[in-house]
Design a protein around this motif. Structure first.
Motif, short mmCIF file in Angstrom:
data_model
loop_
_atom_site.label_atom_id
_atom_site.label_comp_id
_atom_site.label_asym_id
_atom_site.label_seq_id
_atom_site.Cartn_x
_atom_site.Cartn_y
_atom_site.Cartn_z
N SER A 54 0.74 -0.96 -0.12
CA SER A 54 -0.48 0.15 0.19
C SER A 54 0.71 1.33 0.26
CB SER A 54 -0.80 0.08 0.64
OG SER A 54 -0.54 -0.36 2.29
N ASP A 78 -2.90 5.19 -1.13
CA ASP A 78 -3.45 3.99 -2.19
C ASP A 78 -3.34 2.57 -1.49
OD1 ASP A 78 -4.78 2.41 -4.53
OD2 ASP A 78 -4.13 4.44 -5.81
N PHE A 80 -4.55 0.05 -3.64
CA PHE A 80 -4.36 -0.80 -4.49
C PHE A 80 -5.33 -1.97 -4.61
CE2 PHE A 80 -0.35 1.24 -4.00
CZ PHE A 80 -0.36 1.88 -5.13
N GLN A 122 0.33 1.04 -10.28
CA GLN A 122 -1.16 1.71 -10.61
C GLN A 122 -1.31 1.18 -11.58
OE1 GLN A 122 -0.07 5.59 -10.94
NE2 GLN A 122 0.00 6.36 -8.33
N ASP A 125 -2.03 -2.52 -10.95
CA ASP A 125 -4.33 -1.71 -10.40
C ASP A 125 -5.06 -1.53 -11.04
OD1 ASP A 125 -5.41 -1.95 -7.58
OD2 ASP A 125 -5.96 0.21 -7.88
#
Length: 248
Positions: A54, A78, A80, A122, A125
């Protein structure tokens, strides 16, 4: 002294019945270790903000007397969540985390490494086109750590290479043009050499796993650490299991 930074949580382990040691990759300070008191308590203010894989904003106390720092505040940026729902994505993120833990120095700003890592997480995810994420991340990290390979010109004669190289040498540091290759056979297949060009021009890779494996070996040899990355074996097992299920 209190310091504030963004951090990607790489690993955590129990320290006592109620506390944890957390290792994180910080935007401003590289990889650091933190002691989080009462982190296991159900009333802990940290909760998911210090979960592995995270990203959070933290405030920590740096006394300058120890390599172990105390986290005072943590807010989740985030978690994820979609990354965690896919076993291959999770395994790729674990490989990234283990490499950062193994190789990156503590206490030094690693801004580019952090940005590339954040971007990789990112994509894992939020995208279904994630198969080349690890290969591209390894390429960027090699560059950031001072082991960049020459893609734009021949490493022997300096001739610019605008498209696909005739061969590639990880040992010598980059691309080889047709004149310098001469009558010799290239070490790599045409598909691999095309993928090398695709890396540079940010085009989709045909076989990202082969690129990934070669960069993985290259990075290990240059960073002077020859121990196995356990999470990489796990990633391969996950992929083999998925392949077997697809073809059963």
């Amino acid at each position: 002294m209190l310091k504030q930074t963004r951090v990607i949580i790489l690993h955590r382990m129990p320290y006592s019945d109620s506390s944890l040691i957390v290792k994180g990759f910080c935007f401003d300070f590289g990889v650091l270790s933190f002691l989080v008191k009462s982190a296991k308590s159900k009333n802990s203010p940290f909760k998911a903000s210090l979960d592995p894989l995270s990203e959070s904003e933290i405030v920590f106390n740096d006394s300058g007397k120890s390599d172990l720092h105390f986290i005072r505040e943590a807010s989740l940026i985030d978690w994820f969540p979609n990354l965690r729902k896919n076993l291959e994505k999770t395994a790729m993120a674990e490989v990234i985390a283990e490499i950062l833990l193994r190789y990156l120095p503590a206490g030094l700003s690693q801004e580019l490494d952090f940005r590339y890592t954040e971007k990789a997480f990112q994509i894992l995810d939020r995208s279904e086109n994630f198969q080349d994420v690890l290969a591209r991340w390894l390429w960027h990290i090699a560059d950031c750590e001072g082991y960049a390979l020459n893609f734009s010109e021949c490493i022997r004669c300096g001739t610019p290479i605008s498209q696909i190289p005739a061969d590639f040498s990880f040992e010598s540091g980059g691309s080889i043009c047709a004149n310098c290759l001469g009558v010799f056979r290239p070490h790599y297949s045409p598909e691999f050499l095309q993928d090398i060009a695709h890396l540079v021009f940010r085009l989709p890779l045909q076989n990202p796993r082969q690129i990934e494996e070669e960069f993985f070996k290259y990075l290990k040899s240059h960073l002077g650490e020859n121990r196995e990355i356990k999470s990489y074996h796990w990633l391969q097992e996950v992929r083999n299991y998925a392949f077997c299920n697809t073809n059963s």
